[in-house]
Design an enzyme around this catalytic site. Structure first.
Site, PDB file in Angstrom:
ATOM      1  N   CYS A  31      -3.617  -6.078  -6.276  1.00 20.83           N
ATOM      2  CA  CYS A  31      -3.266  -4.913  -5.459  1.00 20.83           C
ATOM      3  C   CYS A  31      -2.668  -5.388  -4.142  1.00 20.83           C
ATOM      4  CB  CYS A  31      -4.518  -4.075  -5.196  1.00 20.83           C
ATOM      5  SG  CYS A  31      -4.174  -2.552  -4.278  1.00 20.83           S
TER       6      CYS A  31
ATOM      7  N   GLU B 137      -9.566  -5.024 -15.303  1.00 21.05           N
ATOM      8  CA  GLU B 137     -10.908  -4.545 -15.633  1.00 21.05           C
ATOM      9  C   GLU B 137     -10.880  -3.071 -15.999  1.00 21.05           C
ATOM     10  OE1 GLU B 137     -13.622  -5.509 -12.418  1.00 21.05           O
ATOM     11  OE2 GLU B 137     -12.502  -7.359 -12.048  1.00 21.05           O
TER      12      GLU B 137
ATOM     13  N   ASN C 167     -20.087  -1.254  -1.624  1.00 21.13           N
ATOM     14  CA  ASN C 167     -20.560  -2.342  -2.450  1.00 21.13           C
ATOM     15  C   ASN C 167     -20.279  -3.641  -1.714  1.00 21.13           C
ATOM     16  OD1 ASN C 167     -20.993  -3.848  -4.988  1.00 21.13           O
ATOM     17  ND2 ASN C 167     -20.693  -1.789  -5.845  1.00 21.13           N
TER      18      ASN C 167
ATOM     19  N   GLY D  44      -5.896  -1.847  -8.568  1.00 21.72           N
ATOM     20  CA  GLY D  44      -4.524  -1.409  -8.291  1.00 21.72           C
ATOM     21  C   GLY D  44      -4.432  -0.061  -7.613  1.00 21.72           C
ATOM     22  N   GLU D  45      -3.252   0.227  -7.104  1.00 23.22           N
ATOM     23  CA  GLU D  45      -2.995   1.514  -6.443  1.00 23.22           C
ATOM     24  C   GLU D  45      -2.059   2.315  -7.359  1.00 23.22           C
ATOM     25  OE1 GLU D  45      -3.799   3.578  -3.905  1.00 23.22           O
ATOM     26  OE2 GLU D  45      -2.137   4.768  -4.692  1.00 23.22           O
TER      27      GLU D  45
ATOM     28  N   SER E 225      -8.939   8.205  -0.955  1.00 21.26           N
ATOM     29  CA  SER E 225      -9.862   7.242  -0.348  1.00 21.26           C
ATOM     30  C   SER E 225      -9.694   7.337   1.158  1.00 21.26           C
ATOM     31  CB  SER E 225      -9.541   5.827  -0.832  1.00 21.26           C
ATOM     32  OG  SER E 225      -9.708   5.760  -2.222  1.00 21.26           O
ATOM     33  N   LEU E 226     -10.589   8.073   1.787  1.00 19.56           N
ATOM     34  CA  LEU E 226     -10.451   8.339   3.217  1.00 19.56           C
ATOM     35  C   LEU E 226     -11.219   7.278   4.028  1.00 19.56           C
ATOM     36  CD1 LEU E 226      -9.102  10.364   5.120  1.00 19.56           C
ATOM     37  CD2 LEU E 226     -11.188  11.742   5.047  1.00 19.56           C
TER      38      LEU E 226
ATOM     39  N   CYS F 249     -14.839  -2.240  -9.174  1.00 22.56           N
ATOM     40  CA  CYS F 249     -13.588  -2.882  -9.569  1.00 22.56           C
ATOM     41  C   CYS F 249     -13.260  -4.126  -8.763  1.00 22.56           C
ATOM     42  CB  CYS F 249     -12.449  -1.886  -9.474  1.00 22.56           C
ATOM     43  SG  CYS F 249     -12.327  -1.113  -7.858  1.00 22.56           S
TER      44      CYS F 249
END
Ligand code: SAH
Length: 342
Positions: free
Chosen positions: A109, A89, A291, A156-157, A211-212, A333
């Site tokens: 991922c 995406e 979300n 993905g990372e 991303s905490l 995503c």
């Protein structure tokens, strides 16, 4: 076999001269590739040259737009299909200051974050540089306008696909290619600490987002399995090193989930944690109402979000609440891809 669309211009020039073809042909090919055009439509390149390239195992890879959704707010979401049928995406967001694309770096991922749709089904494979470049090319073609900024926040990372992502960044920012300013590129990671140290040495003035999502190891490990490998102290120490090495500000992403990480205690703990490990660093937290992706997490009430933000702001940590764009088209995503797989 050679994926010409993953090469830099100088690599392509070397390849073309190895076929004993004139150097300007490399520039022509490169121009078409960056426009997302396949061999069949490269109108000023002789058929004979293309045959020669193909006989030598050369090929170009373009992602194809499989589905397209346009939101009332102008956000466009694409489901793109790769050469082997994998789906990814990309999202184009239109801001006053320009067009930003959110791209995917992997099909699926492996990171297993408990709230994220992209990790359902695990990692299928990592994307080639060409497949990241092609997302930008296809979007530019579709909107008939320039892309000005990129966020690596799709499926993905990015740091799990390190070499390909670095190559993508070097090509996409170069003048002979998309020429997108590194200051308009953000890379988001769930916290692959060894790679954060590597990234600091790449001399790429991009913005790093972390991303905490939680400020205690107990809560973060429950939301993000990567925290069991590298805990908050190790992650924030790496962030501090990144800032010292690059001088680049880091942005912390914090997705707020009702009853999970959104209490006033959580806010105060976040302040203490950031101040403890990130001394001397400008601190910016981006608050995102989570979300609901059917995985048991729900966004807090609007009022709660603003209370959380004001606690941070009062402690001189800049907190912004991210505007949600494209919610009518499931723009966050992983949701589309997961839906297609069912
Ligand atoms: N793997 C990278 C980049 C992709 S995700 C990373 O983890 O940073 C982009 C951002 O969206 C991350 O901050 C991720 O944690 C967040 N995210 C994923 N699912 C979400 C959801 N359901 N609601 C809110 N944010 C979410």
């Amino acid at each position: 076999m050679k994926d010409l669309s993953s090469l830099t211009l100088s690599e392509l020039q070397q390849y073309i001269s190895s076929l004993e073809e004139p150097a300007y042909r490399a520039k022509q090919l490169y121009g078409w590739i960056r426009k997302g055009v396949g061999f069949e439509d490269m109108s000023n390149v002789p058929k004979k040259l293309i045959e020669k390239v193909e006989n030598n195992g050369g090929y170009v890879r373009t992602a194809k737009i499989n589905k397209r959704f346009e939101s009332k707010d102008g956000t466009i979401k694409y489901l793109m299909e790769l050469f082997d049928g994998e789906l990814i995406e990309s999202v184009v967001m239109k801001y006053k200051h320009g067009n930003t694309i959110c791209i995917s770096t992997e099909a699926g991922c492996a990171m297993g974050c408990a709230f994220c749709a992209s990790t359902l089904g695990g990692l299928k494979r990592r994307l080639f540089p060409s497949e990241m470049l092609s997302q930008v090319a296809q979007a530019q073609k579709d909107i008939n306008d320039r892309i000005d900024g990129i966020v690596l926040m799709g499926i993905g990372e990015p740091l799990d696909n390190y070499d390909n992502v670095i190559k993508f960044l070097r090509i996409v920012g170069s003048e002979d290619s998309f020429n997108i300013g590194y200051r308009h590129i953000s890379l988001s990671t769930c916290g692959l600490v060894d790679r954060i140290y590597d990234l600091a040495k790449e001399d790429l003035p991009i913005t790093l987002s972390i991303s905490l999502h939680a400020s205690s190891d107990e809560k973060r490990s429950a939301m993000m399995p990567i925290n069991r490998k590298w805990n908050i102290e190790q992650l924030l120490t790496a962030c501090s090193d990144y800032f010292k090495t690059t001088g680049r500000r880091i942005s912390f992403e914090y997705s707020l989930a009702s009853g999970e990480n959104d209490s006033t205690n959580d806010a105060h703990n976040l302040i203490n944690t950031l101040k403890k490990y990130c001394k001397g660093m400008p601190l910016h937290v981006n608050l995102i109402p989570i979300n609901a992706t059917g995985r048991g997490f729900a966004p807090p009430d609007k009022d709660n979000i603003y209370v959380f933000a004001s606690i941070l702001n009062n402690a001189h940590i800049t907190a912004t609440v991210r505007r949600t764009l494209g919610s009518d088209i499931n723009a966050s995503c992983g949701q589309l891809r997961a839906g297609e797989k069912k």
